[in-house]
Design a protein around this motif. Structure first.
Motif, short mmCIF file in Angstrom:
data_model
loop_
_atom_site.label_atom_id
_atom_site.label_comp_id
_atom_site.label_asym_id
_atom_site.label_seq_id
_atom_site.Cartn_x
_atom_site.Cartn_y
_atom_site.Cartn_z
N UNK A 140 -6.66 54.20 81.87
CA UNK A 140 -7.01 53.12 82.80
C UNK A 140 -6.74 51.71 82.25
N UNK A 141 -6.61 51.58 80.92
CA UNK A 141 -6.32 50.26 80.34
C UNK A 141 -4.87 49.87 80.67
N UNK A 142 -4.61 48.57 80.69
CA UNK A 142 -3.25 48.11 81.04
C UNK A 142 -2.17 48.67 80.12
N UNK A 143 -2.51 48.77 78.81
CA UNK A 143 -1.45 49.27 77.90
C UNK A 143 -1.97 50.20 76.79
N UNK A 144 -3.30 50.35 76.65
CA UNK A 144 -3.83 51.24 75.61
C UNK A 144 -4.25 52.59 76.20
N UNK A 145 -4.05 53.63 75.42
CA UNK A 145 -4.40 54.99 75.87
C UNK A 145 -5.28 55.66 74.82
N UNK A 146 -6.30 56.38 75.26
CA UNK A 146 -7.04 57.27 74.35
C UNK A 146 -6.84 58.69 74.85
N UNK A 147 -6.30 59.54 73.99
CA UNK A 147 -6.21 60.96 74.29
C UNK A 147 -7.14 61.69 73.32
N UNK A 148 -8.34 62.00 73.81
CA UNK A 148 -9.33 62.64 72.94
C UNK A 148 -8.90 64.03 72.48
N UNK A 149 -7.90 64.62 73.14
CA UNK A 149 -7.43 65.94 72.72
C UNK A 149 -6.73 65.90 71.37
N UNK A 150 -6.38 64.72 70.91
CA UNK A 150 -5.71 64.60 69.60
C UNK A 150 -6.61 63.95 68.56
N UNK A 151 -7.81 63.56 68.97
CA UNK A 151 -8.68 62.79 68.07
C UNK A 151 -9.29 63.68 66.99
N UNK A 152 -9.25 63.23 65.76
CA UNK A 152 -9.83 64.01 64.66
C UNK A 152 -11.18 63.42 64.22
N UNK A 153 -11.72 62.50 65.01
CA UNK A 153 -13.06 61.92 64.80
C UNK A 153 -13.23 61.27 63.42
N UNK A 154 -12.19 60.60 62.99
CA UNK A 154 -12.27 59.92 61.69
C UNK A 154 -13.08 58.62 61.78
N UNK A 155 -13.27 58.11 62.99
CA UNK A 155 -13.99 56.86 63.31
C UNK A 155 -13.32 55.57 62.79
N UNK A 156 -12.08 55.66 62.38
CA UNK A 156 -11.41 54.41 61.97
C UNK A 156 -11.41 53.39 63.11
N UNK A 157 -11.15 53.88 64.34
CA UNK A 157 -11.09 52.97 65.49
C UNK A 157 -12.46 52.34 65.76
N UNK A 158 -13.51 53.16 65.63
CA UNK A 158 -14.88 52.67 65.86
C UNK A 158 -15.20 51.59 64.84
N UNK A 159 -14.85 51.86 63.57
CA UNK A 159 -15.19 50.91 62.50
C UNK A 159 -14.36 49.64 62.58
N UNK A 210 -5.05 57.26 69.82
CA UNK A 210 -5.05 55.95 70.50
C UNK A 210 -3.69 55.33 70.25
N UNK A 211 -3.05 54.92 71.31
CA UNK A 211 -1.72 54.34 71.14
C UNK A 211 -1.42 53.33 72.25
N UNK A 212 -0.39 52.55 72.01
CA UNK A 212 0.05 51.57 73.01
C UNK A 212 1.12 52.24 73.86
N UNK A 213 0.87 52.26 75.15
CA UNK A 213 1.80 52.94 76.06
C UNK A 213 3.20 52.31 75.98
N UNK A 214 4.19 53.13 76.05
CA UNK A 214 5.60 52.69 76.08
C UNK A 214 6.03 51.95 74.82
N UNK A 215 5.32 52.18 73.70
CA UNK A 215 5.73 51.51 72.46
C UNK A 215 5.73 52.58 71.35
#
Ligand code: SF4
Ligand code: SF4
Ligand code: FES
Length: 235
Positions: A140-159, A210-215
């Motif tokens: 739903x974000x303009x250019x960022x995507x979260x695909x939880x199916x690939x997340x390894x729960x390292x929490x780097x993004x949270x931190x 988590x990645x930037x769409x189309x990049x």
């Protein structure tokens, strides 16, 4: 480096001087000794979840995560052994079996830290059954995507979002196999009013979650971003 506030230890038989309160990982890095890591990121607080950085300490039958274990005087640390390689390989296999990590169709193929570790430890098949449930993909974000199916729960993004960007948009909900990254109070990313769209979460994600769409991920990823910002703030 010597004197008050320092300790002496041995890492792989080499005498190393470290600051009191430093972790084994920090002392090893300064001595030029590499220890594999995954949830650790220079510049962020230590989370200690992935257990890739385990080491042996002479006199103890236990294995210790080097990113959260402090150094002490006279400590003798082993960072590489057959036993450690066996456990690190098993850890990578377990991470790969928890989610549908199919490199051939992943945006991070060729730029993935989990894939690199699988290569390093010779993971060419999984001994464990894949057991996963379908998790949320937020587009739903303009250019960022979260695909939880690939997340390894390292929490780097949270931190990084909390400690470097200072907004704490991201968090983890639920426990065990149902754990996943959420935005705000588990809302769609596109409706978040706290997210600054800074992309730091995408820069530090070690896999393709988590990645930037189309990049290409190679253009987004920046493992040094947290340490870089902290060093500039200290000037
Ligand atoms: S883009 Fe920035 S503010 Fe938004 S969730 Fe990611 S790190 Fe946090
Ligand atoms: S989205 Fe990426 S950075 Fe965040 S917890 Fe999952 S794997 Fe780690
Ligand atoms: S890097 Fe130490 S537990 Fe993940």
């Amino acid at each position: 480096m010597s004197g008050a506030g320092t300790v002496k230890l041995k890492i792989n038989g080499v005498e190393v001087t470290a600051y009191e309160g430093e972790t084994i990982l920090e002392a090893a890095k300064r001595a030029g000794i590499r220890i594999p890591t995954l949830c650790y990121l220079d510049g962020l607080s230590n989370y200690g979840s992935c257990r890739l950085c385990i080491v042996e300490i002479k006199g103890s039958p236990k294995l210790f995560p080097s990113c959260t274990t402090p150094v002490s005087n006279g400590m003798e640390v082993i960072t590489d052994s057959e036993r450690l390689r066996k456990y690190r390989k098993m850890t990578v296999e377990l991470l790969l079996s928890e989610k549908p990590h199919v490199c051939a169709v992943c945006v991070a193929n060729g730029n993935c830290e989990l894939q690199d570790l699988a290569k390093e430890f010779g993971v060419d098949h999984l001994r464990f059954d894949r057991e996963w449930t379908r998790q949320k993909i937020d587009l739903t974000h303009d250019f960022l995507v979260i695909d939880n199916n690939r997340c390894i729960l390292c929490t780097r993004c949270v931190r990084v979002c909390d400690e470097i960007e200072g907004v704490h948009v991201l968090d983890i909900k639920a426990r065990g196999k149902d754990s996943q990254i959420i935005v705000d109070m588990d809302e769609d990313w596109g409706s978040s009013r706290s997210c600054t769209s800074c992309r730091k979460c995408a820069r530090v994600c070690p896999v393709g979650a988590i990645y930037v769409r189309d990049k290409p991920i190679s253009e987004t990823k920046d493992k040094d971003i947290a340490q870089f910002i902290i060093s500039r703030r200290r000037r």
